[in-house]
Design a protein around this motif. Structure first.
Motif, PDB file in Angstrom:
ATOM      1  N   ASN A 150      15.526  -7.865  13.233  1.00 38.10           N
ATOM      2  CA  ASN A 150      14.528  -7.063  12.533  1.00 38.10           C
ATOM      3  C   ASN A 150      13.492  -6.537  13.512  1.00 38.10           C
ATOM      4  OD1 ASN A 150      13.922  -6.062   9.925  1.00 38.10           O
ATOM      5  ND2 ASN A 150      12.045  -7.276   9.915  1.00 38.10           N
ATOM      6  N   ARG A 151      12.982  -5.349  13.182  1.00 37.92           N
ATOM      7  CA  ARG A 151      11.905  -4.734  13.957  1.00 37.92           C
ATOM      8  C   ARG A 151      10.722  -5.690  14.013  1.00 37.92           C
ATOM      9  NH1 ARG A 151      10.761   0.985  11.267  1.00 37.92           N
ATOM     10  NH2 ARG A 151      10.049  -0.539   9.737  1.00 37.92           N
ATOM     11  N   THR A 152      10.312  -6.152  12.831  1.00 39.74           N
ATOM     12  CA  THR A 152       9.224  -7.118  12.737  1.00 39.74           C
ATOM     13  C   THR A 152       9.864  -8.501  12.799  1.00 39.74           C
ATOM     14  OG1 THR A 152       8.266  -5.560  11.176  1.00 39.74           O
ATOM     15  CG2 THR A 152       7.144  -7.681  11.409  1.00 39.74           C
ATOM     16  N   LYS A 155       9.308 -11.594  10.325  1.00 37.60           N
ATOM     17  CA  LYS A 155       9.965 -11.620   8.997  1.00 37.60           C
ATOM     18  C   LYS A 155      11.360 -12.219   9.092  1.00 37.60           C
ATOM     19  CE  LYS A 155       8.076  -7.289   7.312  1.00 37.60           C
ATOM     20  NZ  LYS A 155       8.553  -6.016   6.730  1.00 37.60           N
ATOM     21  N   GLU A 198      17.002   7.866   9.568  1.00 43.69           N
ATOM     22  CA  GLU A 198      16.636   7.224  10.830  1.00 43.69           C
ATOM     23  C   GLU A 198      17.708   6.238  11.259  1.00 43.69           C
ATOM     24  OE1 GLU A 198      11.916   7.232   9.548  1.00 43.69           O
ATOM     25  OE2 GLU A 198      12.865   5.327  10.082  1.00 43.69           O
TER      26      GLU A 198
HETATM   27  P1  ATR Z   1      15.125  -3.146   0.942  1.00 40.95           P
HETATM   28  O1  ATR Z   1      14.691  -3.857  -0.290  1.00 40.95           O
HETATM   29  O2  ATR Z   1      15.872  -1.868   0.703  1.00 40.95           O
HETATM   30  O3  ATR Z   1      15.838  -4.033   1.905  1.00 40.95           O
HETATM   31  P2  ATR Z   1      12.583  -3.393   2.297  1.00 40.95           P
HETATM   32  O4  ATR Z   1      12.372  -4.706   1.670  1.00 40.95           O
HETATM   33  O5  ATR Z   1      11.455  -2.423   2.354  1.00 40.95           O
HETATM   34  O6  ATR Z   1      13.785  -2.599   1.641  1.00 40.95           O
HETATM   35  O7  ATR Z   1      13.117  -3.664   3.782  1.00 40.95           O
HETATM   36  C1  ATR Z   1      13.408  -2.630   4.632  1.00 40.95           C
HETATM   37  C2  ATR Z   1      14.062  -3.203   5.884  1.00 40.95           C
HETATM   38  O8  ATR Z   1      14.449  -2.097   6.708  1.00 40.95           O
HETATM   39  C3  ATR Z   1      13.132  -4.050   6.753  1.00 40.95           C
HETATM   40  O9  ATR Z   1      13.891  -5.048   7.385  1.00 40.95           O
HETATM   41  C4  ATR Z   1      12.616  -3.021   7.763  1.00 40.95           C
HETATM   42  O10 ATR Z   1      12.177  -3.563   8.989  1.00 40.95           O
HETATM   43  P3  ATR Z   1      10.654  -4.125   9.153  1.00 40.95           P
HETATM   44  O11 ATR Z   1      10.598  -5.400   8.379  1.00 40.95           O
HETATM   45  O12 ATR Z   1      10.503  -4.335  10.603  1.00 40.95           O
HETATM   46  O13 ATR Z   1       9.777  -3.049   8.600  1.00 40.95           O
HETATM   47  C5  ATR Z   1      13.837  -2.209   7.979  1.00 40.95           C
HETATM   48  N1  ATR Z   1      13.623  -0.852   8.505  1.00 40.95           N
HETATM   49  C6  ATR Z   1      13.155   0.235   7.837  1.00 40.95           C
HETATM   50  N2  ATR Z   1      13.145   1.333   8.631  1.00 40.95           N
HETATM   51  C7  ATR Z   1      13.638   0.938   9.833  1.00 40.95           C
HETATM   52  C8  ATR Z   1      13.897   1.602  11.079  1.00 40.95           C
HETATM   53  N3  ATR Z   1      13.651   2.922  11.244  1.00 40.95           N
HETATM   54  N4  ATR Z   1      14.411   0.870  12.089  1.00 40.95           N
HETATM   55  C9  ATR Z   1      14.661  -0.461  11.934  1.00 40.95           C
HETATM   56  N5  ATR Z   1      14.443  -1.138  10.797  1.00 40.95           N
HETATM   57  C10 ATR Z   1      13.937  -0.463   9.758  1.00 40.95           C
END
Ligand code: ATR
Length: 274
Positions: A150-152, A155, A198
């Protein structure tokens, strides 16, 4: 006839009414399946009303899976573990929550796409709601390792702690993935990146030797993630349409006690990825 529906906001693009009506025809079940758009913040009131009208069950899509979880008074193990519900069954005063997203994804990968997960290296991108529900069903397939990226990073660490002791779960940042000696057999994109066109910041070598790249989002065609996988030579590319139909079949079987076949509906809904 018994009434069911899918509830979400927006709901206009949902394939669930088509899927469940087809299942009902195939199995000779007498039911009506509707689409309900509840206002944001209006989930409970709308579902109360639907139950008053005698409804037997609901499928739940964004953004109401957490509301549905809170609305229930009984939880299956998978709903409990996911912290979210994608399906409800109403029996008198009982409001039972299930979550079939994870099992639907596993069935699509292992049965429909014919890709074994047992003993394989699996990489999961993202740790949001979509990834969370898949974690336990994935671990039950006994992969040799399941890497959560994960980016973050915090989490991913928190989620892995929750599932500590359930299997070989490893946490990584995107940058560290570049140091891999080998690639992953199965790479699943559970991030929401593709919804905005993206690409997660993924080093190309994760696809080295991969059998399958799976995009959870569906109806987005060849997303940047799938394009990258194809460019790296991954033979099997899939989007989430099979998972959608499989979770629907699980719900249908739970409600009606008869499991419909899924191949025909998947074929009807599949848009070629090119
Ligand atoms: P969902 O319920 O669809 O899984 P969410 O709970 O908002 O949606 O989670 C989105 C996930 O996509 C997260 O893991 C997010 O990473 P972060 O926790 O770091 O924000 C990830 N995500 C969204 N856009 C991204 C991107 N451009 N590159 C990498 N990870 C991305």
């Amino acid at each position: 006839s018994d009434r069911y529906a899918v509830i979400g906001n927006p709901i206009g693009f949902s394939k669930s009414p088509l899927i469940h009506s087809t299942f009902a025809k195939m199995t000779g079940q007498d039911l009506v399946y509707e689409a309900i758009e509840a206002p944001l913040g209006g989930f409970n009131a709308r579902v109360d009303q639907f139950r008053t009208e005698g409804a037997k069950g609901l499928n739940i899509t964004a953004p109401f899976k957490l509301d549905a979880f809170a609305y229930a008074n009984e939880l299956s193990e998978s709903a409990d573990r996911a912290g979210a519900a994608n399906c409800l069954k109403f029996e008198g005063d009982r409001i039972i929550a299930e979550n079939f997203d994870g099992i639907g994804l596993v069935r699509d990968i292992t049965v429909n796409l014919g890709v074994k997960m047992a003993g394989r290296r699996v990489l999961m991108l993202g740790v949001g709601g979509a990834a969370r529900g898949a974690l336990l069903p994935f671990l039950r397939q006994e992969p040799s390792e399941l890497v959560l990226v994960n980016r973050t990073l915090s989490k991913a660490v928190a989620l892995a702690e929750e599932f500590a002791g359930c299997g070989p779960l490893i946490v990584s940042g995107y940058a560290e993935l570049a140091d891999l000696a080998e690639g992953y057999d199965v790479v699943v994109n559970a991030t929401s990146a593709s919804l905005r066109g993206e690409m997660p910041p993924l080093p190309g070598n994760v696809f080295r030797g991969s059998e399958l790249a799976y995009e959870l989002a569906y109806g987005k065609g060849l997303t940047p993630f799938l394009q990258a996988a194809r460019a790296e030579g991954v033979a099997k590319l899939a989007d989430g349409v099979g998972m959608l139909v499989e979770q629907a079949a699980e719900a249908f079987a739970w409600w009606r006690g008869v499991r419909p076949g899924t191949a025909q509906v998947i074929a009807e809904l599949t848009v070629p990825l090119s």
